[in-house]
Design a protein around this motif. Structure first.
Motif, PDB file in Angstrom:
ATOM      1  N   UNK A  20      50.282  76.797  55.396  1.00  9.33           N
ATOM      2  CA  UNK A  20      50.326  77.973  56.184  1.00  9.33           C
ATOM      3  C   UNK A  20      50.366  77.617  57.562  1.00  9.33           C
ATOM      4  N   UNK A  21      52.060  77.749  57.967  1.00 10.61           N
ATOM      5  CA  UNK A  21      52.147  77.940  59.544  1.00 10.61           C
ATOM      6  C   UNK A  21      51.532  79.501  59.776  1.00 10.61           C
ATOM      7  N   UNK A  22      51.819  79.997  59.128  1.00  8.96           N
ATOM      8  CA  UNK A  22      50.966  81.827  59.277  1.00  8.96           C
ATOM      9  C   UNK A  22      49.292  81.967  59.528  1.00  8.96           C
ATOM     10  N   UNK A  23      49.225  81.159  58.015  1.00  7.70           N
ATOM     11  CA  UNK A  23      47.726  81.086  58.076  1.00  7.70           C
ATOM     12  C   UNK A  23      46.959  80.599  59.680  1.00  7.70           C
ATOM     13  N   UNK A  24      47.671  79.554  59.841  1.00 12.17           N
ATOM     14  CA  UNK A  24      47.321  78.546  60.950  1.00 12.17           C
ATOM     15  C   UNK A  24      47.204  79.270  62.035  1.00 12.17           C
ATOM     16  N   UNK A  25      48.419  80.233  62.538  1.00 11.47           N
ATOM     17  CA  UNK A  25      48.206  80.781  62.905  1.00 11.47           C
ATOM     18  C   UNK A  25      47.143  81.938  63.195  1.00 11.47           C
ATOM     19  N   UNK A  26      47.193  83.166  62.912  1.00  8.30           N
ATOM     20  CA  UNK A  26      46.049  83.669  62.122  1.00  8.30           C
ATOM     21  C   UNK A  26      44.527  83.339  61.950  1.00  8.30           C
ATOM     22  N   UNK A  35      43.811  80.476  64.277  1.00  8.56           N
ATOM     23  CA  UNK A  35      43.665  79.915  65.522  1.00  8.56           C
ATOM     24  C   UNK A  35      43.769  81.427  66.200  1.00  8.56           C
ATOM     25  N   UNK A  36      43.734  82.743  66.138  1.00 14.29           N
ATOM     26  CA  UNK A  36      44.299  83.067  67.090  1.00 14.29           C
ATOM     27  C   UNK A  36      42.654  84.511  66.452  1.00 14.29           C
ATOM     28  N   UNK A  37      41.850  83.783  65.474  1.00 22.01           N
ATOM     29  CA  UNK A  37      40.428  84.458  65.068  1.00 22.01           C
ATOM     30  C   UNK A  37      39.641  82.927  65.970  1.00 22.01           C
ATOM     31  N   UNK A  38      39.821  82.006  65.742  1.00 19.91           N
ATOM     32  CA  UNK A  38      38.769  80.718  66.480  1.00 19.91           C
ATOM     33  C   UNK A  38      39.005  81.502  67.671  1.00 19.91           C
ATOM     34  N   UNK A  39      39.168  81.320  68.166  1.00 16.18           N
ATOM     35  CA  UNK A  39      39.398  81.430  70.113  1.00 16.18           C
ATOM     36  C   UNK A  39      38.786  82.660  70.639  1.00 16.18           C
ATOM     37  N   UNK A  40      38.547  83.743  69.111  1.00 15.37           N
ATOM     38  CA  UNK A  40      38.211  84.695  69.978  1.00 15.37           C
ATOM     39  C   UNK A  40      36.188  84.908  69.387  1.00 15.37           C
ATOM     40  N   UNK A  41      36.129  83.344  68.477  1.00 13.00           N
ATOM     41  CA  UNK A  41      34.499  83.172  67.818  1.00 13.00           C
ATOM     42  C   UNK A  41      33.599  83.262  68.825  1.00 13.00           C
ATOM     43  N   UNK A  42      32.319  83.740  68.285  1.00 13.27           N
ATOM     44  CA  UNK A  42      30.856  83.236  69.669  1.00 13.27           C
ATOM     45  C   UNK A  42      30.477  82.441  68.892  1.00 13.27           C
ATOM     46  N   UNK A  43      30.857  80.276  70.201  1.00  8.46           N
ATOM     47  CA  UNK A  43      29.653  79.529  69.722  1.00  8.46           C
ATOM     48  C   UNK A  43      30.004  78.767  67.507  1.00  8.46           C
ATOM     49  N   UNK A  46      33.962  64.747  59.524  1.00  8.36           N
ATOM     50  CA  UNK A  46      32.238  65.708  58.238  1.00  8.36           C
ATOM     51  C   UNK A  46      32.565  66.649  59.518  1.00  8.36           C
ATOM     52  N   UNK A  47      31.219  65.345  60.749  1.00  9.04           N
ATOM     53  CA  UNK A  47      30.134  66.412  61.587  1.00  9.04           C
ATOM     54  C   UNK A  47      31.322  67.614  62.466  1.00  9.04           C
ATOM     55  N   UNK A  48      32.325  67.068  62.955  1.00  8.71           N
ATOM     56  CA  UNK A  48      32.847  67.598  64.113  1.00  8.71           C
ATOM     57  C   UNK A  48      34.240  68.197  63.310  1.00  8.71           C
ATOM     58  N   UNK A  49      34.853  68.620  62.634  1.00 12.98           N
ATOM     59  CA  UNK A  49      36.229  69.053  62.411  1.00 12.98           C
ATOM     60  C   UNK A  49      35.949  70.006  61.160  1.00 12.98           C
ATOM     61  N   UNK A  50      35.818  71.710  61.626  1.00 10.94           N
ATOM     62  CA  UNK A  50      35.390  72.505  60.773  1.00 10.94           C
ATOM     63  C   UNK A  50      37.041  73.006  59.716  1.00 10.94           C
ATOM     64  N   UNK A  51      38.015  72.077  59.898  1.00 12.13           N
ATOM     65  CA  UNK A  51      39.368  72.831  59.709  1.00 12.13           C
ATOM     66  C   UNK A  51      40.471  72.166  60.274  1.00 12.13           C
ATOM     67  N   UNK A  52      41.123  71.480  59.261  1.00  9.48           N
ATOM     68  CA  UNK A  52      42.092  70.369  59.648  1.00  9.48           C
ATOM     69  C   UNK A  52      43.612  71.273  59.168  1.00  9.48           C
TER      70      UNK A  52
END
Length: 631
Positions: free
Chosen positions: A8-14, A16-24, A210-216
């Motif tokens: 879902x692109x709506x879920x994708x946008x949501x 990503x907005x959360x991801x860039x605010x994450x701490x490490x 698997x080691x690098x990518x947490x979400x596809x």
């Protein structure tokens, strides 16, 4: 690391907005989708939204903005770093340059384990020289509170990079694990996996990922919506006036490649600029533009997809080797052409001219092109054409035209097959609309009898016998009755063309006479076929007459003409000695069995010949054997 596939692109946008605010977060995010599906378009839009966020900075701080780097064609990590440096360079000239310099100096001292001594004027140029190779990334890794904004790196076109995947993934892993940077990878993952398999990596792709990518995320695209936005943003009134037409054509084409639609829009703008300005005063200018845009979009999409059959789209001759492939193109677009009441492309700018424009970017002789456009010329419309567009007629005009055309149809007074087909379709359409009462079955039987009559009177007039649409789609073409009529007309035409073609080839062999030169022999078979789609020279010319009669004709030739004929065979089949490398057409390869039979007859007859005559006869037989061996 657990990986999830979200569509879902709506879920994708949501997300990503959360991801860039994450701490490490310590993992990257991957966005995958087919080439041209709009991944770059999507990420560019969301980055613009992120950039709108106001981040307060003072003289003692700097603000980082998301950085997007295309990896297309890159060979090394240092090239990637260099591109990041170019993108981050404006910061070095900002009011926070001294702060950036201080952070970089501290980082570089850590990296190099030595002190860096420069003058303290804080100029961006000096700092830019300092920030090289891996050092540039220390700004992203720094925990300094003086760095404001989200540390976001987007790497696009990953599958088109020449950097070994294990090295690049190691580079990204260093970023996500040892800093609070967020990394977004944009790629066509299927191709990425194929590339990884070819590179024979020590660690399998899935283990790296698997080691690098947490979400596809698999990007879901609303092509109609995006195409519409492209058109609106073009700022071109002519294009926006035809927005719905272009969107509908793109959707039915099932292209799903946004780069191609961008090319289409550019093609439209360039073509319209090359047309003479004075035609804008013509009453039919808007109609012409609408038709040209439609067929240019079709030509551009199909040609850029590599569909070579588009060369024969809307050809007058319906009988061809690849007619099923052509019909698939026509069936794809016929609904749109009918809905928008578009003319045949020959009425505006022929599809062949538009294809040449797509391939060269140049409209050859535009003045001549528009001079030949029937839409820009006033002409008297036939009565059936007026009935085809009967919506604009008054009741009196409609009834008068209906009576005259019905009389012609039922009395079998029509002299062209396309007129019969058009009137049959119009009558069936009017009956369906309850504007006239008639027997649909009788329309079919009467149409067939009229078509038979025209074939008997004009057996060799292909133009009169062909289903040339004259710029109009056949009405009711999807109905059982019209399918029956069109199939019947097409079948009769097929038989007539086969007869004409066979007669021509047989007569051509009869015209093979002593003294003919190579060019004269070639000219025998270099005439256009009735359908005008190819010349006889590209077809099977040895199958139409009996092998015995051809062999006897060849044996009767003098030695000099036999030699010329041998050269004809060498050139036709690209045999050794011509210096030409070519591929035989499927039609030419049908000659194989006949060539073998003729060769055997020639060898048998050569036993009764002597000297040069025997030698040249066997030469022709050997060339036939050589040609057959290539098939």
């Amino acid at each position: 690391m657990e990986e999830k596939m979200i569509k879902s692109n709506a879920l994708l946008t949501s997300y990503l907005n959360e991801y860039i605010k994450m701490t490490q977060p310590q993992y990257a995010v991957m966005i995958t989708g087919k080439w041209g599906c709009g991944k770059t378009y999507y990420i560019d839009r969301i980055i613009k939204e992120w950039e709108k966020e106001k981040v307060r900075t003072g003289g003692d701080s700097i603000c980082l903005k998301p950085i997007c780097v295309s990896l297309y064609g890159m060979q090394s990590i240092s090239e990637v770093v260099r591109q990041i440096k170019i993108k981050i360079n404006p910061i070095l000239y900002s009011k926070g340059a001294k702060v950036a310099k201080k952070i970089a100096l501290t980082a570089l001292q850590i990296v190099t384990k030595s002190k860096v001594d420069i003058d303290g004027d804080g100029t961006g140029e000096e700092l830019s020289n300092l920030l090289d190779a891996e050092g540039i990334l220390e700004i992203f890794k720094s925990d300094s509170s003086a760095i404001k904004g989200d540390k976001v790196l987007v790497f696009d076109d990953l599958e088109r990079s020449h950097i070994p995947l294990d090295k690049f993934f190691g580079f990204v892993n260093n970023l996500v694990e040892h800093s609070n940077s967020k990394v977004i990878l944009i790629c066509e993952e299927d191709r990425l996996e194929e590339s990884a398999a070819k590179d024979n990596l020590k660690v399998e792709y899935k283990d790296f990922k698997e080691k690098l990518v947490g979400q596809t995320f698999s990007l879901e695209v609303n092509y109609a919506q995006i195409v519409a936005s492209f058109i609106k943003n073009s700022g071109n009134k002519v294009i926006t006036d035809n927005l719905n037409l272009i969107v509908d054509l793109f959707v039915v084409s099932k292209c799903e490649n946004l780069r191609i639609i961008k090319h289409c829009l550019q093609d439209i703008e360039r073509l319209l600029k090359q047309l003479p300005l004075e035609i804008e005063n013509n009453d039919n200018y808007a109609v012409l533009v609408k038709n040209v845009i439609a067929y240019l979009v079709i030509a551009s999409i199909e040609d850029r997809f590599g569909n070579k059959n588009i060369d024969y789209f809307q050809s007058y001759g319906l009988i061809r080797q690849d007619k099923d492939a052509i019909k698939r193109i026509e069936d794809k677009y016929i609904g749109i052409l009918e809905y928008y009441k578009l003319y045949h492309s020959s009425y505006s700018i022929p599809i062949t001219t538009l294809l040449n424009f797509v391939r060269t970017g140049y409209l050859n002789a535009p003045e001549r092109v528009v001079a030949e456009s029937r839409l820009l010329r006033s002409r008297n419309m036939a009565n059936w054409e007026k009935l085809w567009r009967c919506e604009s007629l008054s009741n009196v005009e409609f009834l008068s035209l209906l009576k005259s055309e019905k009389d012609k149809f039922y009395k079998k007074e029509l002299e062209n097959v396309f007129e019969v087909a058009h009137l049959a379709g119009i009558l069936l359409s009017l009956e369906k609309r309850r504007l006239v009462k008639l027997n649909r079955g009788y329309v079919v039987s009467n149409a067939k009898r009229t078509i038979i009559k025209i074939h008997k009177i004009y057996p060799n007039d292909i133009a009169r016998l062909a289903l040339n649409s004259q710029g109009y789609e056949f009405q009711e073409s999807d109905s059982t009755e019209m399918k029956d009529i069109l199939s019947f007309a097409s079948s009769l035409l097929q038989k007539q063309i086969e007869r004409i073609e066979k007669e021509y080839i047989v007569n051509a062999w009869d015209r093979l006479v002593p003294g003919m030169t190579l060019s004269e022999i070639e000219a025998l078979f270099d005439q256009s076929k009735p359908t005008h789609l190819r010349r006889y020279s590209m077809d099977d010319i040895f199958t139409q007459a009996s092998p015995k009669s051809i062999a006897e004709k060849i044996v009767a030739l003098p030695s000099a003409t036999k030699l010329e004929f041998a050269h004809f065979l060498m050139g036709r089949y690209y045999l050794k000695g011509t210096g030409i490398v070519g591929t035989l057409s499927a039609e030419m390869m049908k000659d194989k069995e006949s060539l073998g039979k003729i060769s055997r007859i020639l060898k048998s007859k050569a036993k009764r010949l002597k000297l040069i005559e025997k030698e040249q006869t066997l030469l022709i037989a050997s060339k036939m054997d050589e040609a057959a061996a290539k098939m």
